[in-house]
Design a protein around this motif. Structure first.
Motif, PDB file in Angstrom:
ATOM      1  N   ASP A  89       0.845  -1.195   0.000  1.00 57.11           N
ATOM      2  CA  ASP A  89       0.000   0.000   0.000  1.00 57.11           C
ATOM      3  C   ASP A  89       0.880   1.245   0.000  1.00 57.11           C
ATOM      4  O   ASP A  89       2.104   1.162   0.091  1.00 57.11           O
ATOM      5  CB  ASP A  89      -0.985   0.005   1.179  1.00 57.11           C
ATOM      6  N   ASP A  90       0.225   2.408  -0.113  1.00 51.11           N
ATOM      7  CA  ASP A  90       0.896   3.711  -0.118  1.00 51.11           C
ATOM      8  C   ASP A  90       0.466   4.513   1.098  1.00 51.11           C
ATOM      9  O   ASP A  90      -0.686   4.382   1.560  1.00 51.11           O
ATOM     10  CB  ASP A  90       0.531   4.482  -1.388  1.00 51.11           C
ATOM     11  N   PRO A  91       1.361   5.409   1.608  1.00 53.66           N
ATOM     12  CA  PRO A  91       2.764   5.582   1.232  1.00 53.66           C
ATOM     13  C   PRO A  91       3.658   4.569   1.943  1.00 53.66           C
ATOM     14  O   PRO A  91       3.230   3.921   2.894  1.00 53.66           O
ATOM     15  CB  PRO A  91       3.062   7.011   1.695  1.00 53.66           C
ATOM     16  N   GLN A  92       4.916   4.471   1.479  1.00 50.68           N
ATOM     17  CA  GLN A  92       5.938   3.668   2.146  1.00 50.68           C
ATOM     18  C   GLN A  92       7.256   4.430   2.073  1.00 50.68           C
ATOM     19  O   GLN A  92       7.451   5.243   1.172  1.00 50.68           O
ATOM     20  CB  GLN A  92       6.094   2.300   1.483  1.00 50.68           C
ATOM     21  N   TRP A  93       8.170   4.151   3.017  1.00 48.08           N
ATOM     22  CA  TRP A  93       9.435   4.872   3.022  1.00 48.08           C
ATOM     23  C   TRP A  93      10.565   4.008   3.559  1.00 48.08           C
ATOM     24  O   TRP A  93      10.336   3.006   4.248  1.00 48.08           O
ATOM     25  CB  TRP A  93       9.328   6.170   3.818  1.00 48.08           C
ATOM     26  N   ILE A  94      11.777   4.414   3.229  1.00 49.94           N
ATOM     27  CA  ILE A  94      12.989   3.816   3.761  1.00 49.94           C
ATOM     28  C   ILE A  94      13.965   4.942   4.088  1.00 49.94           C
ATOM     29  O   ILE A  94      14.149   5.861   3.280  1.00 49.94           O
ATOM     30  CB  ILE A  94      13.612   2.796   2.783  1.00 49.94           C
ATOM     31  N   VAL A  95      14.561   4.897   5.302  1.00 47.51           N
ATOM     32  CA  VAL A  95      15.469   5.937   5.777  1.00 47.51           C
ATOM     33  C   VAL A  95      16.812   5.313   6.120  1.00 47.51           C
ATOM     34  O   VAL A  95      16.871   4.304   6.839  1.00 47.51           O
ATOM     35  CB  VAL A  95      14.908   6.645   7.029  1.00 47.51           C
ATOM     36  N   VAL A  96      17.887   5.904   5.630  1.00 47.69           N
ATOM     37  CA  VAL A  96      19.241   5.493   5.978  1.00 47.69           C
ATOM     38  C   VAL A  96      19.859   6.542   6.904  1.00 47.69           C
ATOM     39  O   VAL A  96      19.807   7.740   6.600  1.00 47.69           O
ATOM     40  CB  VAL A  96      20.120   5.322   4.719  1.00 47.69           C
ATOM     41  N   ASP A  97      20.410   6.067   8.013  1.00 52.70           N
ATOM     42  CA  ASP A  97      21.139   6.931   8.940  1.00 52.70           C
ATOM     43  C   ASP A  97      22.621   6.817   8.602  1.00 52.70           C
ATOM     44  O   ASP A  97      23.245   5.767   8.797  1.00 52.70           O
ATOM     45  CB  ASP A  97      20.878   6.469  10.377  1.00 52.70           C
ATOM     46  N   LEU A  98      23.201   7.892   8.095  1.00 54.22           N
ATOM     47  CA  LEU A  98      24.600   7.880   7.688  1.00 54.22           C
ATOM     48  C   LEU A  98      25.556   7.917   8.877  1.00 54.22           C
ATOM     49  O   LEU A  98      26.780   7.785   8.689  1.00 54.22           O
ATOM     50  CB  LEU A  98      24.883   9.053   6.749  1.00 54.22           C
ATOM     51  N   GLY A  99      25.033   8.101  10.079  1.00 61.43           N
ATOM     52  CA  GLY A  99      25.858   8.081  11.278  1.00 61.43           C
ATOM     53  C   GLY A  99      26.317   9.440  11.741  1.00 61.43           C
ATOM     54  O   GLY A  99      26.528   9.660  12.934  1.00 61.43           O
ATOM     55  N   SER A 100      26.491  10.341  10.815  1.00 62.72           N
ATOM     56  CA  SER A 100      26.888  11.724  11.123  1.00 62.72           C
ATOM     57  C   SER A 100      26.534  12.572   9.912  1.00 62.72           C
ATOM     58  O   SER A 100      26.205  12.040   8.832  1.00 62.72           O
ATOM     59  CB  SER A 100      28.384  11.813  11.433  1.00 62.72           C
ATOM     60  N   ALA A 101      26.587  13.867  10.074  1.00 57.64           N
ATOM     61  CA  ALA A 101      26.281  14.756   8.947  1.00 57.64           C
ATOM     62  C   ALA A 101      27.309  14.561   7.838  1.00 57.64           C
ATOM     63  O   ALA A 101      28.518  14.581   8.089  1.00 57.64           O
ATOM     64  CB  ALA A 101      26.259  16.204   9.413  1.00 57.64           C
ATOM     65  N   GLN A 102      26.814  14.355   6.625  1.00 58.33           N
ATOM     66  CA  GLN A 102      27.661  14.133   5.450  1.00 58.33           C
ATOM     67  C   GLN A 102      27.183  15.046   4.324  1.00 58.33           C
ATOM     68  O   GLN A 102      26.039  15.507   4.313  1.00 58.33           O
ATOM     69  CB  GLN A 102      27.557  12.675   4.982  1.00 58.33           C
ATOM     70  N   THR A 103      28.063  15.273   3.358  1.00 55.48           N
ATOM     71  CA  THR A 103      27.645  15.971   2.148  1.00 55.48           C
ATOM     72  C   THR A 103      27.036  14.945   1.206  1.00 55.48           C
ATOM     73  O   THR A 103      27.684  13.961   0.839  1.00 55.48           O
ATOM     74  CB  THR A 103      28.831  16.661   1.462  1.00 55.48           C
ATOM     75  N   VAL A 104      25.777  15.174   0.841  1.00 60.61           N
ATOM     76  CA  VAL A 104      25.034  14.237   0.000  1.00 60.61           C
ATOM     77  C   VAL A 104      24.678  14.926  -1.305  1.00 60.61           C
ATOM     78  O   VAL A 104      24.114  16.032  -1.299  1.00 60.61           O
ATOM     79  CB  VAL A 104      23.761  13.744   0.710  1.00 60.61           C
ATOM     80  N   GLY A 105      25.008  14.297  -2.445  1.00 59.64           N
ATOM     81  CA  GLY A 105      24.731  14.902  -3.745  1.00 59.64           C
ATOM     82  C   GLY A 105      23.985  14.030  -4.722  1.00 59.64           C
ATOM     83  O   GLY A 105      23.509  14.515  -5.749  1.00 59.64           O
ATOM     84  N   SER A 106      23.866  12.730  -4.437  1.00 61.60           N
ATOM     85  CA  SER A 106      23.116  11.867  -5.346  1.00 61.60           C
ATOM     86  C   SER A 106      22.699  10.591  -4.634  1.00 61.60           C
ATOM     87  O   SER A 106      23.329  10.169  -3.652  1.00 61.60           O
ATOM     88  CB  SER A 106      23.935  11.517  -6.590  1.00 61.60           C
ATOM     89  N   VAL A 107      21.623  10.004  -5.115  1.00 60.29           N
ATOM     90  CA  VAL A 107      21.087   8.751  -4.589  1.00 60.29           C
ATOM     91  C   VAL A 107      20.784   7.841  -5.769  1.00 60.29           C
ATOM     92  O   VAL A 107      20.192   8.290  -6.767  1.00 60.29           O
ATOM     93  CB  VAL A 107      19.809   8.999  -3.761  1.00 60.29           C
TER      94      VAL A 107
END
Length: 560
Positions: free
Chosen positions: A66-84
């Motif tokens: 069903d909707d909605p659904q989600w997935i969250v990744v915890d990177l452990g600390s603040a990181q620079t994120v530019g693509s997934v």
């Protein structure tokens, strides 16, 4: 034949690794920040959340239906994120957002789509600081949930898999063709014969700089192998070697090197089977091509090719008139009616397969009871031999012909399809001239379909599958050409390169068909003025090029 939607993964591919070989790393190599990190999800359906960040392309997370659904990744600390990068299973998201957060509470949209098409999707955005990254799915594409093989996060713009859908050659295959290793699909694979050595070569095109290679092995993996590069596909330089390969996902990080060709050269198998790769991924920049068509008037390069068919039809001296010697009178439909066509193809006869002094006339006439669906006879010829460009072999197929003039409902075609049993959904349409409210004899059509179709990399057509060159194809003879190498097809009209497409044949090897259909699902219905309709064939030729094996009989004789 029925038209099927084709899928081409539109995203660049970034590689995670479950088994990293012991080689020096470089600062330029892309790092998957999500690999092995803590992950939470809205729900699971038997495939747990950590599967999406384990670097294993054969495990997955799947959600409830069903909707909605989600997935969250915890990177452990603040990181620079530019693509997934999202590596979808068959149950993918049609509408979703990629979001970031510093506190797992307040979310910022970084990418949004309502037209997701599965496969491998990469969302690249302005780099931002984040500890948490979420895929928030709002509309499923199937009746199932959301299912991800991998959820990968990178600090900057994604490094490109320069091997994706590139031309590829192999030492052998065992029923799983070479192009499967570069199609971006984690469920298809190349497999070799059961012997050593074996190899796979990817042509990256010009200007490629390589920084890493990822090998996604099936259960039959290489114990000892080398990664090699070359500029000429002849002289090779070792960039990495191992004698302790352990399968799974192996990533080799290289000092950046420029090369056109890259090869996995296996010297010792780990099992009794061959070598089998889901994906051979090459991370780098540049490469690609051909970008521009050859100059008009040059035609395909015939260097190294030898003729296996060279038939100029007719009864005059030097012409070919014994059709039954090398052709069958019909293939797919025979005397049945398919696609709402009006004709029934007939055995060789002087009406539907009329030979003049200098041509073969495939002719449709209303002689089976009148002008109505199923009441028309027509001609088709199919090769007794079948064809597939294995192990570096390349084919060129040529037809010089004139299509029917001003005949409502006429549908002349030059195409390739498997024999009746076993069948296949793959089909190569070299040329079809339709007669519809929107198309006529001014429009060349070469629309391929089935499981093997990939993305176009060159086209001068005015829309997805029509080229309108500004002249009437029915006014004179024209030469229609297919160049086929494993993983790619090229189409020419006269000496104009019209289309280049990534294509991997699925199913049994195809034969060539030449025929004149009337009416049908895509066409206008014929009328009394449509008959007789004549598809005039001057010549049909097949050439083959076998690199490194230019003279042997085994190279030049098609399968039969």
């Amino acid at each position: 034949m029925p038209r099927r939607r084709f899928h081409a993964a539109f995203a660049t591919v970034i590689v995670a690794t479950a088994a990293v070989l012991s080689v020096p790393s470089i600062a330029h190599a892309a790092t998957n920040l999500a690999l092995g990190k803590s992950v939470t999800v809205s729900s699971t359906d038997g495939n747990p959340a950590p599967n999406a960040v384990d670097g294993n392309a054969s495990t997955r997370w799947s959600s409830a239906y069903d909707d909605p659904q989600w997935i969250v990744v915890d990177l452990g600390s603040a990181q620079t994120v530019g693509s997934v990068t999202l590596r979808w299973e068959a149950a993918f998201g049609r509408a979703y957002q990629v979001q970031t957060s510093t506190d797992n509470s307040t979310w910022t949209n970084r990418f949004t789509t309502t037209a997701g098409d599965g496969g491998v999707d990469t969302a690249t955005f302005t780099p931002a600081q984040a500890r948490y990254v979420r895929m928030n799915g709002t509309q499923r594409a199937t009746a199932y949930g959301y299912s991800l093989y991998e959820f990968e996060v990178y600090s900057g713009s994604a490094v490109t898999n320069v091997a994706l859908n590139r031309p590829v050659a192999v030492s052998s295959d065992d029923g799983n063709p070479a192009a499967n290793a570069v199609d971006g699909n984690a469920s298809t694979r190349w497999s070799s014969a059961y012997g050593d050595p074996q190899w796979i070569v990817v042509d990256l095109g010009t200007g490629a700089t390589i920084g890493a290679v990822t090998l996604r092995w099936e259960a039959a993996f290489g114990r000892a192998y080398r990664i090699q590069t070359s500029d000429d596909n002849t002289s090779w330089t070792d960039r990495f070697s191992t004698t302790t390969g352990d399968g799974g996902v192996d990533t080799v990080t290289l000092s950046p090197v420029s090369a056109r060709y890259i090869r996995l050269y296996g010297t010792q198998r780990a099992t009794q089977y061959g070598y089998s790769l889901y994906e051979f991924e090459v991370m780098g920049t540049g490469g690609g091509g051909p970008v521009d068509p050859p100059p008009a008037g040059d035609g395909p390069d015939m260097t190294g090719y030898a003729a296996v068919y060279d038939y100029r039809f007719g009864t005059a001296a030097g012409r070919f008139s014994n059709l039954a010697a090398r052709f069958n009178p019909y293939g797919i439909a025979g005397t049945s009616v398919i696609n709402n066509e009006w004709q029934r193809y007939q055995a060789f006869n002087g009406t539907n397969h009329r030979l003049t002094a200098d041509r073969l006339e495939l002719t449709a006439v209303a002689n089976l009871g009148g002008v109505y669906n199923g009441g028309v006879s027509s001609g088709q010829i199919t090769t007794k031999d079948t064809f597939y460009p294995r192990n570096g072999k390349r084919y060129i197929f040529k037809l010089r012909a004139k299509v029917p003039q001003n005949k409502r409902g006429a549908w002349p075609a030059f195409w390739m399809y498997a024999r009746q049993a076993p069948n296949t959904s793959s089909e190569i349409d070299i040329v079809e001239i339709f007669d519809t409210p929107t198309q006529n004899t001014f429009d060349w059509t070469g629309y391929d379909h089935g499981e093997g179709v990939g993305s176009n990399f060159h086209s001068i057509m005015t829309n997805q599958w029509v080229w309108h060159p500004g002249f009437d194809f029915a006014a004179d003879y024209h030469t229609y050409t297919l160049v086929w190498e494993e993983g790619r097809i090229f189409k020419w009209v006269d000496d104009y390169w019209v289309k280049g497409t990534n294509f991997t044949w699925q199913g049994s090897d195809p034969q060539v068909l030449i025929n004149l259909a009337m009416g049908g699902s895509n066409n206008n219905n014929p009328n009394s003025a449509s008959f007789p309709a004549v598809f005039s064939i001057d010549s049909f030729q097949v050439y083959v090029d076998c690199p490194g094996d230019a003279v042997t009989t085994s190279c030049h004789v098609p399968t039969g």
